[in-house]
Enzyme design. Structure first.
Site, PDB file in Angstrom:
ATOM      1  N   TYR A   1       0.762  -1.254  -0.248  1.00  0.00           N
ATOM      2  CA  TYR A   1       0.061  -0.013   0.001  1.00  0.00           C
ATOM      3  C   TYR A   1       0.914   1.043  -0.159  1.00  0.00           C
ATOM      4  O   TYR A   1       0.555   2.288   0.724  1.00  0.00           O
ATOM      5  CB  TYR A   1      -1.232  -0.058   1.457  1.00  0.00           C
ATOM      6  CG  TYR A   1      -2.125  -0.952   0.886  1.00  0.00           C
ATOM      7  CD1 TYR A   1      -3.037  -1.006   0.253  1.00  0.00           C
ATOM      8  CD2 TYR A   1      -1.939  -2.220   1.498  1.00  0.00           C
ATOM      9  CE1 TYR A   1      -4.440  -1.551  -0.046  1.00  0.00           C
ATOM     10  CE2 TYR A   1      -3.019  -3.303   1.532  1.00  0.00           C
ATOM     11  CZ  TYR A   1      -3.944  -2.796   0.535  1.00  0.00           C
ATOM     12  OH  TYR A   1      -5.038  -3.801   0.543  1.00  0.00           O
TER      13      TYR A   1
ATOM     14  N   ALA B   1       1.420   3.273  -2.286  1.00  0.00           N
ATOM     15  CA  ALA B   1       0.808   4.356  -3.242  1.00  0.00           C
ATOM     16  C   ALA B   1      -0.264   5.045  -2.293  1.00  0.00           C
ATOM     17  O   ALA B   1      -0.288   6.215  -2.028  1.00  0.00           O
ATOM     18  CB  ALA B   1       0.284   3.974  -4.348  1.00  0.00           C
ATOM     19  N   THR B   2      -1.043   4.273  -1.536  1.00  0.00           N
ATOM     20  CA  THR B   2      -1.995   4.817  -0.652  1.00  0.00           C
ATOM     21  C   THR B   2      -1.304   5.521   0.391  1.00  0.00           C
ATOM     22  O   THR B   2      -1.839   6.672   0.703  1.00  0.00           O
ATOM     23  CB  THR B   2      -2.903   3.707  -0.206  1.00  0.00           C
ATOM     24  OG1 THR B   2      -3.466   2.752  -1.216  1.00  0.00           O
ATOM     25  CG2 THR B   2      -4.127   4.156   0.902  1.00  0.00           C
TER      26      THR B   2
END
Length: 113
Positions: A24, A26-27
């Site tokens: 995750y 990018a999140t």
């Protein structure tokens, strides 16, 4: 929002940004970027009476698997996915919270501490 006369701005982000998580990146990067933007906007617009805050919520709201995002949970399992951040957002948008700005309020029932 500021140009249109908004006095209270609230950005909702997943708590994943504060800790990261496998698969995750990018999140987490998006969430942290939003939190940095909140602080910058709060500093820039504070003298105009504008408050800007973030509300960090359970990663599952953003379809992030909590088991992968690595929470250090003390929350009872009954609370996971059941916390409504709406009242916190409403409060931050009200005049009662005019003294709060540039902050991240974690509203996840104790998922992250």
């Amino acid at each position: 929002a500021h140009q249109r006369g908004a006095r209270r701005i609230v950005v909702v982000v997943p708590t994943t940004g504060m800790s990261g998580g496998a698969q995750y990146a990018a999140t987490a990067a998006m969430a942290e970027a939003a939190r940095v933007l909140v602080k910058s906007a709060a500093r820039q617009w504070g003298s105009s009476g504008v408050t800007v805050n973030a509300v960090a919520v359970d990663p599952q709201v953003f379809e992030v698997d909590a088991a992968i995002s690595g929470p250090v949970s003390i929350a009872p399992r009954a609370l996971e996915g059941a916390v409504d951040p709406g009242p916190t957002v409403q409060w931050l948008c009200s005049g009662a919270a005019a003294h709060v700005t540039g902050q991240t309020v974690v509203c996840d029932g104790g998922l992250w501490m």
